[in-house]
Each structure stands twice: as C-alpha cells, then as structure tokens.
Design an enzyme around this catalytic site. Structure first.
Site, PDB file in Angstrom:
ATOM      1  N   THR A   1      40.923  47.237  47.167  1.00 28.46           N
ATOM      2  CA  THR A   1      41.250  48.613  46.796  1.00 28.46           C
ATOM      3  C   THR A   1      40.170  49.599  47.233  1.00 28.46           C
ATOM      4  O   THR A   1      38.995  49.233  47.363  1.00 28.46           O
ATOM      5  CB  THR A   1      41.409  48.688  45.254  1.00 28.46           C
ATOM      6  OG1 THR A   1      41.483  50.045  44.854  1.00 28.46           O
ATOM      7  CG2 THR A   1      40.232  48.047  44.521  1.00 28.46           C
ATOM      8  N   ASP A   2      40.566  50.854  47.372  1.00 26.04           N
ATOM      9  CA  ASP A   2      39.584  51.898  47.693  1.00 26.04           C
ATOM     10  C   ASP A   2      38.674  52.210  46.499  1.00 26.04           C
ATOM     11  O   ASP A   2      37.620  52.833  46.646  1.00 26.04           O
ATOM     12  CB  ASP A   2      40.280  53.175  48.183  1.00 26.04           C
ATOM     13  CG  ASP A   2      41.245  53.790  47.178  1.00 26.04           C
ATOM     14  OD1 ASP A   2      41.426  53.231  46.079  1.00 26.04           O
ATOM     15  OD2 ASP A   2      41.835  54.842  47.502  1.00 26.04           O
ATOM     16  N   GLU A   3      39.083  51.764  45.296  1.00 29.07           N
ATOM     17  CA  GLU A   3      38.305  52.122  44.097  1.00 29.07           C
ATOM     18  C   GLU A   3      36.912  51.510  44.099  1.00 29.07           C
ATOM     19  O   GLU A   3      36.049  51.952  43.353  1.00 29.07           O
ATOM     20  CB  GLU A   3      39.057  51.701  42.829  1.00 29.07           C
ATOM     21  CG  GLU A   3      40.386  52.387  42.714  1.00 29.07           C
ATOM     22  CD  GLU A   3      40.949  52.404  41.296  1.00 29.07           C
ATOM     23  OE1 GLU A   3      40.233  52.084  40.345  1.00 29.07           O
ATOM     24  OE2 GLU A   3      42.125  52.757  41.169  1.00 29.07           O
TER      25      GLU A   3
ATOM     26  N   TYR B   1      37.817  47.399  36.124  1.00 26.27           N
ATOM     27  CA  TYR B   1      38.741  46.938  37.178  1.00 26.27           C
ATOM     28  C   TYR B   1      38.061  46.991  38.549  1.00 26.27           C
ATOM     29  O   TYR B   1      38.011  45.996  39.277  1.00 26.27           O
ATOM     30  CB  TYR B   1      40.022  47.793  37.185  1.00 26.27           C
ATOM     31  CG  TYR B   1      40.807  47.674  38.486  1.00 26.27           C
ATOM     32  CD1 TYR B   1      41.438  46.479  38.835  1.00 26.27           C
ATOM     33  CD2 TYR B   1      40.888  48.747  39.382  1.00 26.27           C
ATOM     34  CE1 TYR B   1      42.136  46.356  40.039  1.00 26.27           C
ATOM     35  CE2 TYR B   1      41.575  48.630  40.582  1.00 26.27           C
ATOM     36  CZ  TYR B   1      42.193  47.419  40.897  1.00 26.27           C
ATOM     37  OH  TYR B   1      42.874  47.300  42.099  1.00 26.27           O
TER      38      TYR B   1
ATOM     39  N   LYS C   1      36.963  44.009  41.194  1.00 19.52           N
ATOM     40  CA  LYS C   1      37.459  43.914  42.585  1.00 19.52           C
ATOM     41  C   LYS C   1      36.275  43.935  43.552  1.00 19.52           C
ATOM     42  O   LYS C   1      36.274  43.220  44.561  1.00 19.52           O
ATOM     43  CB  LYS C   1      38.425  45.072  42.898  1.00 19.52           C
ATOM     44  CG  LYS C   1      39.765  45.004  42.211  1.00 19.52           C
ATOM     45  CD  LYS C   1      40.612  43.792  42.601  1.00 19.52           C
ATOM     46  CE  LYS C   1      41.154  43.868  44.009  1.00 19.52           C
ATOM     47  NZ  LYS C   1      42.079  42.727  44.299  1.00 19.52           N
TER      48      LYS C   1
HETATM   49  P1  NAD Z   1      50.341  43.962  39.920  1.00 19.91           P
HETATM   50  O1  NAD Z   1      49.560  44.029  38.658  1.00 19.91           O
HETATM   51  O2  NAD Z   1      51.657  44.642  40.002  1.00 19.91           O
HETATM   52  O3  NAD Z   1      50.606  42.422  40.299  1.00 19.91           O
HETATM   53  C1  NAD Z   1      49.620  41.433  40.193  1.00 19.91           C
HETATM   54  C2  NAD Z   1      50.315  40.077  40.275  1.00 19.91           C
HETATM   55  O4  NAD Z   1      49.305  39.054  40.218  1.00 19.91           O
HETATM   56  C3  NAD Z   1      51.283  39.802  39.127  1.00 19.91           C
HETATM   57  O5  NAD Z   1      52.478  39.256  39.629  1.00 19.91           O
HETATM   58  C4  NAD Z   1      50.548  38.794  38.258  1.00 19.91           C
HETATM   59  O6  NAD Z   1      51.414  37.931  37.553  1.00 19.91           O
HETATM   60  C5  NAD Z   1      49.733  38.067  39.293  1.00 19.91           C
HETATM   61  N1  NAD Z   1      48.537  37.423  38.729  1.00 19.91           N
HETATM   62  C6  NAD Z   1      47.629  37.983  37.868  1.00 19.91           C
HETATM   63  N2  NAD Z   1      46.681  37.083  37.557  1.00 19.91           N
HETATM   64  C7  NAD Z   1      46.970  35.952  38.263  1.00 19.91           C
HETATM   65  C8  NAD Z   1      46.347  34.699  38.366  1.00 19.91           C
HETATM   66  N3  NAD Z   1      45.235  34.415  37.673  1.00 19.91           N
HETATM   67  N4  NAD Z   1      46.909  33.758  39.171  1.00 19.91           N
HETATM   68  C9  NAD Z   1      48.043  34.032  39.845  1.00 19.91           C
HETATM   69  N5  NAD Z   1      48.685  35.213  39.767  1.00 19.91           N
HETATM   70  C10 NAD Z   1      48.156  36.165  38.986  1.00 19.91           C
HETATM   71  O7  NAD Z   1      49.346  44.459  41.050  1.00 19.91           O
HETATM   72  P2  NAD Z   1      49.666  45.198  42.431  1.00 19.91           P
HETATM   73  O8  NAD Z   1      49.673  46.653  42.189  1.00 19.91           O
HETATM   74  O9  NAD Z   1      50.818  44.551  43.073  1.00 19.91           O
HETATM   75  O10 NAD Z   1      48.324  44.861  43.230  1.00 19.91           O
HETATM   76  C11 NAD Z   1      48.238  43.693  44.051  1.00 19.91           C
HETATM   77  C12 NAD Z   1      46.858  43.646  44.666  1.00 19.91           C
HETATM   78  O11 NAD Z   1      46.636  44.807  45.449  1.00 19.91           O
HETATM   79  C13 NAD Z   1      45.719  43.608  43.641  1.00 19.91           C
HETATM   80  O12 NAD Z   1      44.719  42.753  44.131  1.00 19.91           O
HETATM   81  C14 NAD Z   1      45.216  45.047  43.596  1.00 19.91           C
HETATM   82  O13 NAD Z   1      43.856  45.099  43.259  1.00 19.91           O
HETATM   83  C15 NAD Z   1      45.451  45.467  45.036  1.00 19.91           C
HETATM   84  N6  NAD Z   1      45.682  46.920  45.250  1.00 19.91           N
HETATM   85  C16 NAD Z   1      46.634  47.582  44.511  1.00 19.91           C
HETATM   86  C17 NAD Z   1      46.877  48.929  44.791  1.00 19.91           C
HETATM   87  C18 NAD Z   1      47.923  49.714  44.037  1.00 19.91           C
HETATM   88  O14 NAD Z   1      48.019  50.932  44.221  1.00 19.91           O
HETATM   89  N7  NAD Z   1      48.754  49.084  43.207  1.00 19.91           N
HETATM   90  C19 NAD Z   1      46.163  49.586  45.795  1.00 19.91           C
HETATM   91  C20 NAD Z   1      45.183  48.858  46.513  1.00 19.91           C
HETATM   92  C21 NAD Z   1      44.974  47.519  46.241  1.00 19.91           C
HETATM   93  O1  DAU Z   2      43.317  53.450  44.462  1.00 20.93           O
HETATM   94  C1  DAU Z   2      43.951  52.205  44.407  1.00 20.93           C
HETATM   95  C2  DAU Z   2      44.245  51.853  42.972  1.00 20.93           C
HETATM   96  O2  DAU Z   2      45.311  52.686  42.568  1.00 20.93           O
HETATM   97  C3  DAU Z   2      44.571  50.387  42.755  1.00 20.93           C
HETATM   98  O3  DAU Z   2      43.465  49.599  43.083  1.00 20.93           O
HETATM   99  C4  DAU Z   2      44.988  50.134  41.309  1.00 20.93           C
HETATM  100  O4  DAU Z   2      45.399  48.789  41.155  1.00 20.93           O
HETATM  101  C5  DAU Z   2      46.139  51.053  40.976  1.00 20.93           C
HETATM  102  O5  DAU Z   2      46.509  50.894  39.623  1.00 20.93           O
HETATM  103  C6  DAU Z   2      45.764  52.511  41.241  1.00 20.93           C
HETATM  104  O6  DAU Z   2      44.728  52.950  40.303  1.00 20.93           O
HETATM  105  P1  DAU Z   2      44.777  54.415  39.634  1.00 20.93           P
HETATM  106  O7  DAU Z   2      43.989  54.387  38.403  1.00 20.93           O
HETATM  107  O8  DAU Z   2      44.487  55.456  40.652  1.00 20.93           O
HETATM  108  O9  DAU Z   2      46.376  54.479  39.341  1.00 20.93           O
HETATM  109  P2  DAU Z   2      47.206  54.995  38.053  1.00 20.93           P
HETATM  110  O10 DAU Z   2      48.636  55.020  38.472  1.00 20.93           O
HETATM  111  O11 DAU Z   2      46.847  54.256  36.828  1.00 20.93           O
HETATM  112  O12 DAU Z   2      46.703  56.495  37.901  1.00 20.93           O
HETATM  113  C7  DAU Z   2      46.812  57.405  38.958  1.00 20.93           C
HETATM  114  C8  DAU Z   2      46.206  58.720  38.488  1.00 20.93           C
HETATM  115  O13 DAU Z   2      47.056  59.267  37.471  1.00 20.93           O
HETATM  116  C9  DAU Z   2      44.846  58.562  37.857  1.00 20.93           C
HETATM  117  O14 DAU Z   2      44.043  59.693  38.214  1.00 20.93           O
HETATM  118  C10 DAU Z   2      45.115  58.558  36.367  1.00 20.93           C
HETATM  119  C11 DAU Z   2      46.347  59.455  36.241  1.00 20.93           C
HETATM  120  N1  DAU Z   2      47.285  59.123  35.141  1.00 20.93           N
HETATM  121  C12 DAU Z   2      47.701  57.840  35.035  1.00 20.93           C
HETATM  122  C13 DAU Z   2      48.562  57.474  34.035  1.00 20.93           C
HETATM  123  C14 DAU Z   2      49.034  56.044  33.886  1.00 20.93           C
HETATM  124  C15 DAU Z   2      47.721  60.110  34.289  1.00 20.93           C
HETATM  125  O15 DAU Z   2      47.347  61.305  34.414  1.00 20.93           O
HETATM  126  N2  DAU Z   2      48.583  59.754  33.295  1.00 20.93           N
HETATM  127  C16 DAU Z   2      49.004  58.470  33.103  1.00 20.93           C
HETATM  128  O16 DAU Z   2      49.780  58.210  32.138  1.00 20.93           O
END
Ligand code: NAD
Ligand code: DAU
Length: 355
Positions: free
Chosen positions: A132-134, A158, A162
């Site tokens: 992730t970019d975080e 988190y 990562k």
């Molecule tokens: P998500 O939470 O929707 O899905 C995570 C999945 O991993 C789930 O299906 C869960 O059951 C599985 N999991 C959790 N712990 C596990 C374990 N110990 N063994 C096997 N499976 C397990 O997450 P996502 O949003 O699909 O993110 C997927 C990946 O991409 C993560 O590594 C996250 O850090 C990364 N990522 C997410 C975003 C985003 O915006 N969602 C952006 C950049 C990177």
């Molecule tokens: O940048 C990549 C990341 O993006 C991933 O690594 C994470 O897995 C993914 O969850 C996401 O993280 P964020 O914290 O940016 O996403 P989230 O959707 O939780 O929140 C997006 C923005 O919206 C953040 O600034 C918080 C705000 N927010 C979020 C929620 C859930 C609100 O204002 N209200 C809310 O109820």
C-alpha cells in the site's frame, strides 16, 4: 498454476476473476475467511475447475508447505492481510499476526520450496507482494507524490504492519535472492468492496437512509484507482517486473473525501432518487476524526508506466459510475455482508463519534 492468498477479499477476488478471464492458468486460492473474506465474491467461478479454493491461514506453515509441494505453483501473489485502518486502531494485534507473522511464515515456506526447484522453474518463479501507499506516511498539500524511493513513515498500526511486511520481502530478496516483486498501490474502489471502507459505506448508508459519516473536515486527500486497474497492474508486474523492484501503482486521481461523498450522492440522486426528491447530501454528518488521520496520499505512477507500459483504463468518473451501479444491482450481496459482526463493528466505530 499460480497461488493467490487472500483471494476471497475485495482486491484478491477481483484479481482471481480477472485473471481467469484474461489468462487461462489455474489459481489456488488460500484464504482464511476473516470477516472480510467472502466466498460469494467468487460465486461466478462455481464449477470452474481452474479455481481451487483452500480455507487456510498464511501463517500455517504446514498447510502452506503442503500446498506448495502438491500444486507446485510458478508464482505466488500475496494479498492476504488485515486491511482496515480503523480496525487497526481499535485492535492492532490481528494486524501484527497476519501482516507481519503471516507474511514471514509464508516467505519461509516459499523460500524452502523455491530452493528445491529445478534450475528453470527456479529462475521463472516469482513472489509478488501486494502492498500500500500508506507505508510512505502522509503528504502535505504541496509535496510531490510518493515515488518508490520515498522514506517509509507509516503512521497507523495497519500501515506499520504493512511496512514491516514490505521490509521482510525486501530482505528475503537481498539475503536469500528470493525472486520478489512489491507493488505499493493507492486506494482502490469497485465491486465487492466491503462496506466498512469510505466509498461502499457511503453508498450503502445512503440507500439505507442512514447518516454519511465524514471524519473531521472531510478535506483529507486520497488517490483513487478502480480495482480492475490494480489487477491489470499486478498482472503486468508479474509478467515483466524487474526482480527485487518496487512499483508504485496509482490512477493520478487525487480527491478530497468530501468530493468523493458528493460524487456518490450525485450519482445516487440520478440513478436512485430519494422518495422525497431531496439530495442524499442531506444525510452527510461530520463526525469525530480518525486518530492520527493521514492528511494526504498521492502516488507517482511514472515508473510502472515508463518501465512496463502500464496505465489505468478507467477515469474516476467512469469507475465511480460503474461502482455505484454495481451496488445498486447487487443489493443481495450487500444484505448478506451486513451480518451481526458487521453491525457490531459499525456500532463500535461510529457510536462514540460526536456529530
Ligand atoms: P480485504 O480486507 O478486503 O481482504 C483481505 C483478505 O485476506 C480476506 O479475504 C481475508 O479473509 C484474507 N485474510 C486475512 N488474513 C488472512 C490470513 N492470515 N491467511 C489467509 N487469508 C487471510 O483487503 P483488500 O482491500 O482486498 O486488500 C488486499 C491487499 O491489498 C492487502 O494486502 C492490502 O494491504 C492491499 N492494498 C489494499 C488497498 C485498498 O484500497 N483496499 C490498496 C493498496 C493495497
Ligand atoms: O491507500 C491505500 C489504503 O486505502 C489501503 O492500504 C487500505 O487497505 C484501505 O483501507 C485504504 O485506507 P484508507 O484509510 O485510506 O481507506 P478508508 O476507506 O478507510 O478511508 C478513506 C478516507 O475516508 C480516509 O481519509 C478516512 C475517511 N473516512 C472513512 C470512513 C470509513 C471517512 O471520512 N468516514 C468513514 O466512515
């Protein structure tokens, strides 16, 4: 075949569906099915013998070693993680366990497997870590977007977990020459996004006549990428990425949260107007901010474009319209994911926030 971890979650499931639509190569999908894992995301693959689902934990070394020995994948893509920042604030332990210990155990099993491969499959093998970019921390308004050489400055449990996993992956390349690739992507959105995250939460709450909780002043900036573009970037990095390299993935779509919420409201006003014909914006409520909230993320995606020729296919306007339409057409999926544990989470995260 390839082995995917976390392939029942949001991005993992989109990736498996996309992979099988683009590449005729089987997928072993290992997912422990936490609250975020959902086999319904993969329902369209029922009866497709190119998809083998295994319920299991990446930290289970015996299971993973057994699967590697049995299926002999040519690549592993590690999506498995705890992924929600707010949950990491309420309870960091699961993040340490899966994102750090789990990645470590997975790397150990993969290292043993890879060491014993014959010369050619050993050379061809890849371990792609999805991150992730975080990990780069927070940008001020005028700072340039994150490049791959930005310092790691994670601010939440988190992102710290990562970051630790990224460091382990890097070290396994440097020390053991394990053929790794790492992608650091910005915020994804699209189908099957669990409604704890901003965009799906806003859609689901709006339609349920609930408030739309905007943290703080709503001026935090995220850089949005349609999930299928993230999937195509991963396929491209797997195919042509240079070993040991990091690729930032993003859509050049920086937007303040409040703009995102307004866009969602405008699309719903058009596609599913409220019975009283007022705008869904009426439901917006400003609530207590997230502790340690990162102000701005932005990805400089020049490297992946320059070296690998990858570019996103969707603009934010096309991607968000598809996303809102998907949620309107998949109300049953939405109802099924709003289980008791989902409702408990909503209560835990939002009841203490002052409007
Ligand atoms: P998500 O939470 O929707 O899905 C995570 C999945 O991993 C789930 O299906 C869960 O059951 C599985 N999991 C959790 N712990 C596990 C374990 N110990 N063994 C096997 N499976 C397990 O997450 P996502 O949003 O699909 O993110 C997927 C990946 O991409 C993560 O590594 C996250 O850090 C990364 N990522 C997410 C975003 C985003 O915006 N969602 C952006 C950049 C990177
Ligand atoms: O940048 C990549 C990341 O993006 C991933 O690594 C994470 O897995 C993914 O969850 C996401 O993280 P964020 O914290 O940016 O996403 P989230 O959707 O939780 O929140 C997006 C923005 O919206 C953040 O600034 C918080 C705000 N927010 C979020 C929620 C859930 C609100 O204002 N209200 C809310 O109820």
């Amino acid at each position: 075949m390839i082995l995917v971890t976390g392939g029942a979650g949001f991005i993992g499931a989109n990736f498996v569906l996309d992979w099988l639509a683009h590449v005729d190569e089987a997928v072993i999908n290992v997912d422990v099915l936490t609250y975020a894992g959902n086999r319904e995301n993969l329902a369209s693959l029922t009866g497709d013998d190119r998809h083998i689902f295994i319920k299991g934990d990446i930290a289970d070394s015996t299971l993973i070693s057994g699967l590697l020995a049995q299926y002999r994948p040519r690549a592993i893509i590690n999506f498995a993680a705890e992924s929600h920042v707010d949950r990491s604030i309420h309870g960091p332990e699961d993040f340490i366990q899966t994102n750090i210990v789990g990645t470590f155990r997975l790397l150990e099993a993969v290292r043993a497997y890879w060491n014993n491969l014959q010369t050619e499959p050993r050379q061809q093998f890849r371990f792609l870590h999805v991150s992730t970019d975080e990990v780069y921390g927070s940008l001020s308004k005028d700072e340039p977007a994150f490049t791959e050489t930005n310092r790691y400055e994670p601010n939440s449990p988190y992102s710290a977990s990562k970051a630790a996993s990224d460091h382990l992956v890097r070290a396994y390349h440097h020390t053991y020459c394990l053929p790794v690739l790492t992608t650091n992507c910005s915020n994804n959105y699209g189908p099957y996004h669990f409604p704890e995250k901003l965009i799906p939460l806003m859609i689901v709450n709006a339609l349920a006549d609930k408030s739309l909780p905007v943290y703080g002043d709503g001026q935090q900036i995220r850089d949005w990428l349609y999930v299928k573009d993230h999937c195509s970037a991963i396929r491209r990095v797997l195919e042509a990425g240079r070993l040991g390299e990091v690729y930032n993935v993003g859509g050049w779509n920086e937007k303040p949260n409040l703009d995102i919420v307004h866009t969602v409201c405008a699309l719903l006003d058009e596609l599913r107007p409220r019975p009283d014909n007022k705008s869904y914006r009426e439901q917006i409520s400003y609530v207590t901010d997230r502790p340690g909230h990162d102000r701005r993320y932005a990805i400089d995606a020049s490297k992946i474009e320059r070296e690998l020729g990858w570019k996103p296919a969707e603009t934010f306007d096309t991607g968000i319209r598809k996303t809102v339409q998907w949620y309107l057409e998949n109300q049953e999926w939405v109802a099924n994911v709003q289980s008791g544990s989902y409702r408990e989470w909503v209560e835990k995260n939002y009841s203490g926030r002052v409007a």
